[in-house]
Design a protein around this motif. Sequence first.
Motif, mmCIF file in Angstrom:
data_model
loop_
_atom_site.group_PDB
_atom_site.id
_atom_site.type_symbol
_atom_site.label_atom_id
_atom_site.label_comp_id
_atom_site.label_asym_id
_atom_site.label_seq_id
_atom_site.Cartn_x
_atom_site.Cartn_y
_atom_site.Cartn_z
ATOM 1 N N GLY A 107 56.370 42.052 31.903
ATOM 2 C CA GLY A 107 55.447 43.820 32.194
ATOM 3 C C GLY A 107 54.401 44.439 30.608
ATOM 4 N N GLU A 108 55.231 43.580 29.312
ATOM 5 C CA GLU A 108 54.010 44.459 28.470
ATOM 6 C C GLU A 108 52.949 44.791 28.644
ATOM 7 N N ILE A 109 52.406 43.720 29.007
ATOM 8 C CA ILE A 109 50.900 43.981 28.974
ATOM 9 C C ILE A 109 50.165 43.636 31.288
ATOM 10 N N ASP A 110 49.292 44.042 31.034
ATOM 11 C CA ASP A 110 48.678 44.072 32.847
ATOM 12 C C ASP A 110 47.660 42.662 32.831
ATOM 13 N N LEU A 111 47.101 42.419 31.811
ATOM 14 C CA LEU A 111 46.077 41.003 32.052
ATOM 15 C C LEU A 111 46.170 40.757 30.738
ATOM 16 N N VAL A 225 36.058 11.396 23.931
ATOM 17 C CA VAL A 225 37.802 12.090 25.505
ATOM 18 C C VAL A 225 37.858 13.626 25.560
ATOM 19 N N VAL A 226 36.973 12.813 27.085
ATOM 20 C CA VAL A 226 37.315 14.784 27.354
ATOM 21 C C VAL A 226 37.827 14.129 28.339
ATOM 22 N N PHE A 227 38.836 15.659 29.094
ATOM 23 C CA PHE A 227 39.792 15.642 30.352
ATOM 24 C C PHE A 227 40.052 16.524 30.325
ATOM 25 N N ASN A 228 41.077 17.161 31.780
ATOM 26 C CA ASN A 228 41.489 18.055 32.325
ATOM 27 C C ASN A 228 40.227 19.220 32.111
ATOM 28 N N PRO A 229 39.203 18.646 33.432
ATOM 29 C CA PRO A 229 38.555 20.262 33.663
ATOM 30 C C PRO A 229 39.258 21.203 33.834
ATOM 31 N N SER A 230 38.968 22.593 33.627
ATOM 32 C CA SER A 230 39.766 23.904 34.332
ATOM 33 C C SER A 230 38.815 25.140 34.892
ATOM 34 N N ALA A 231 39.379 25.753 35.418
ATOM 35 C CA ALA A 231 38.789 27.191 35.719
ATOM 36 C C ALA A 231 39.943 28.111 34.942
ATOM 37 N N LEU A 232 39.227 28.935 34.200
ATOM 38 C CA LEU A 232 40.626 29.811 33.244
ATOM 39 C C LEU A 232 39.930 31.044 34.202
ATOM 40 N N TYR A 233 41.330 32.185 34.322
ATOM 41 C CA TYR A 233 40.922 33.409 35.101
ATOM 42 C C TYR A 233 42.174 34.201 34.023
ATOM 43 N N PHE A 234 41.592 35.640 34.363
ATOM 44 C CA PHE A 234 42.478 36.014 34.244
ATOM 45 C C PHE A 234 43.377 36.948 34.739
ATOM 46 N N ALA A 235 45.257 36.572 34.321
ATOM 47 C CA ALA A 235 46.322 37.253 35.180
ATOM 48 C C ALA A 235 47.087 37.614 34.802
ATOM 49 N N SER A 236 47.798 38.530 36.080
ATOM 50 C CA SER A 236 48.902 39.451 35.522
ATOM 51 C C SER A 236 50.100 39.291 36.219
ATOM 52 N N LYS A 238 52.952 38.204 38.759
ATOM 53 C CA LYS A 238 52.905 38.088 39.738
ATOM 54 C C LYS A 238 53.171 39.161 40.976
ATOM 55 N N GLY A 239 52.334 39.819 41.482
ATOM 56 C CA GLY A 239 52.559 40.552 42.090
ATOM 57 C C GLY A 239 52.100 41.906 41.957
ATOM 58 N N ALA A 240 52.182 41.925 40.585
ATOM 59 C CA ALA A 240 52.400 44.032 39.970
ATOM 60 C C ALA A 240 50.974 44.167 40.047
ATOM 61 N N ASN A 241 49.659 43.332 39.791
ATOM 62 C CA ASN A 241 48.241 44.244 40.056
ATOM 63 C C ASN A 241 47.275 43.930 40.679
ATOM 64 N N ASP A 242 47.819 43.932 41.738
ATOM 65 C CA ASP A 242 46.447 42.942 42.951
ATOM 66 C C ASP A 242 45.703 43.352 42.812
ATOM 67 N N GLN A 243 45.719 44.734 43.046
ATOM 68 C CA GLN A 243 44.284 45.317 43.088
ATOM 69 C C GLN A 243 43.070 45.689 42.064
ATOM 70 N N LEU A 244 43.871 45.239 41.046
ATOM 71 C CA LEU A 244 43.574 44.951 39.814
ATOM 72 C C LEU A 244 42.290 44.274 39.443
ATOM 73 N N LEU A 245 43.321 42.740 39.971
ATOM 74 C CA LEU A 245 42.140 41.231 39.812
ATOM 75 C C LEU A 245 41.477 42.103 40.762
ATOM 76 N N ASN A 246 41.354 42.508 42.477
ATOM 77 C CA ASN A 246 40.133 42.134 43.172
ATOM 78 C C ASN A 246 39.014 42.622 42.237
ATOM 79 N N THR A 247 39.224 44.500 41.897
ATOM 80 C CA THR A 247 38.333 45.006 41.014
ATOM 81 C C THR A 247 37.579 44.001 40.089
ATOM 82 N N ILE A 248 38.391 42.888 39.780
ATOM 83 C CA ILE A 248 37.680 42.317 38.750
ATOM 84 C C ILE A 248 36.732 40.643 40.094
ATOM 85 N N ASP A 249 36.991 40.648 40.335
ATOM 86 C CA ASP A 249 36.338 39.304 41.245
ATOM 87 C C ASP A 249 35.593 40.282 42.027
#
Lengths: 574, 129
Positions: A107-111, A225-236, A238-249
Amino acid sequence: MKRITSTVYPLPHSHTHIPTHSPTHILTHILLVLTIAFFLTATPAGAEDRVIRVGVYDNAPKIFVSGSGKPEGIFIDIIEYIAKREGWKLSYIHGTWGEGLARLERGEIDLMPDVAYTAERDKKYSFNKVPVLSSWFQVYSRKGSGIRSLLDMRGKRIAVLEGSIQQEAFIRMADSFGLHMTIVPVSDYDKVFEVVADGGADAAVANHFYGALHARKFGLEDTAVVFNPSALYFASRKGANDQLLNTIDNNLSGLKKDTRSLYYKSLKRWTSEEVQFKLPAWIQTLGIIIGLALVMSIIGAMLLKHQVNIRTRELREANQRMEERIIERTAELAAAMEKAQAADKIKSAFLATMSHELRTPLNSIIGFTGIILRERVGPLNEEQKKQLNMVRSSSQHLLALINDVLDISKIEAGQLQIAHEDVDIRQVIEKVVQSASPLAENKGIEIGYRIIAEDTQIMADSRRVEQVLLNLVSNAIKFTEKGSVRIACESDGPNITVNVTDTGIGIKEEDMETIFKTFRQVDSGISRKHEGTGLGLSISRRLVQLMGGRIWVASVFGSGSTFYFSLPRNKRKV
Amino acid sequence: MKKILVIEDNEQNLYLIRYILEDCGFEVFSAMDGKGGIELAASLLPDAILLDIQLPVMDGYEVARSLRRNPDLADAPIIAVTSYAMPGDKEKAIQSGCSGYIEKPIDPDMFASQVQAYMQKRHNKRGNE
């Protein structure tokens, strides 16, 4: 721990503007209330100066701290854009990837940006829903290492970011292929490539954003050699900043919909550099050489064009001068021509006038002499007859001279016209013999003719043929003291030839050509005795030539001459 | 007696022609220029006109054309008496309306008979063209 704080001041929201010059107070109040209400709902955090703590680690170009100490990259561009819109203040906390995740947990950083979604992570973190970036992992090898595909990596040392998803994924993939290789864990992305460059490993695993941007710098190249395609996100947490993530979305969906948005500009900005780094040195060198060559050829072409232009201008000028000269010369020639034509006209007029002026008095001299000699006016004594005969003879000679001079002048002025009519040579010969007979008889010379040709018809000018033959016969009689003058006519293929043979004084070899020239008479001593104009043969030759024939002489000096002339029959085609 | 009009500006030549023709029994009238000749021809209606070509002011060709415009003289013998000078002179004389052509210098022995020959051959414009 480095703490970087970047403050973004909220922009005045467009709806916060209060019209101060509203016409009515009521309207002003309504607007004010509406504006405040909207302002409150538009800022979900509810606080005007909300500070969002964002973790930063070094994974350029996605996210990193630049040389000047400022956080930069695609994630930073995006989050700062959103913060500006939402009125957040951002506070960056820099550290390694592992530190970042640990801080988020505590909890030292939000995102934390640039977090790939995994089921395991989902237990500890919350993710926004719209993927910020799509990425995959790729193996980069040292140039010349021979590592191009997965199987080439058997037994090799591979550098991987410690504790990262790519580490897990890579080991999983290697295991599934039954490949054994040494994993070299590295704490930092920069070190991942550095280790390979320094020879501590043979290849490295990195995301394609990082690889594209940095591989060249470290002398590495990408492999298949290419592998593991992935999608990258902002993370917070668990459950601490859902409002923030929504705004980002919300913001992200908007950004991704508009191809001209900051999102795409940022992607372009950060990946266009990668294109530059992808260029091999030889291509760059080649590019420079081609560029130089192009520039030089353009300069050369311009110089050439310039020179061509100069030459063209010179040529055009020269051409113009030439044309002017031609026009001038043409004008001069035309003037000269006109002058010459005028001179010709004057000459013709002069000849006609002279002819008239000379013949008019001769007409009365010859006429009256004739009348008196015929004793129509009265009887004459012998001496009177003798002297009047001399007058008549002299005047006739004068007339002959005038006629000859006129003929020569006309020939030389090109004004003598030759008729093209049916001529019977036999008749011409008979006529000439008849008129010359008295003269021959006076001198006691025999005169005769012989027609050998069967066909004596030709196309010519009868008057002129007669003139030529009379001239030759007169000459023959004149230069013959005793003997004969004989005329013969022979057929000579397409021509008819007439010859006049005398038994006179003959002509020396060297004189045979000169006698046909104007005012020439052989042997001046004799010429006095045989008076004449000296124009007869010259005129005859010109006349024969004008009728398409020729004239010549054969002679034995002292025993006689034969003059020949031949004329083409020129018969009309039947 | 047949009337002959001589248009000739040279006094000596006129005298010569008059002498020869009168000697042969013609009645000779004369004019020294074209204008006088045309006027005299119109009133006289001669049996033949002898016309010098080189005349002052109005030349013989012009005189011949003018004479031919008079219907009374349309078929009169007009004989050009002139020195052969340039090619085409004779053709020009015929085109101008002359029906005969005698070259100067004249042959005093032949002249009268030449004139008489042309007088017998009446001018026929169509026949000549």
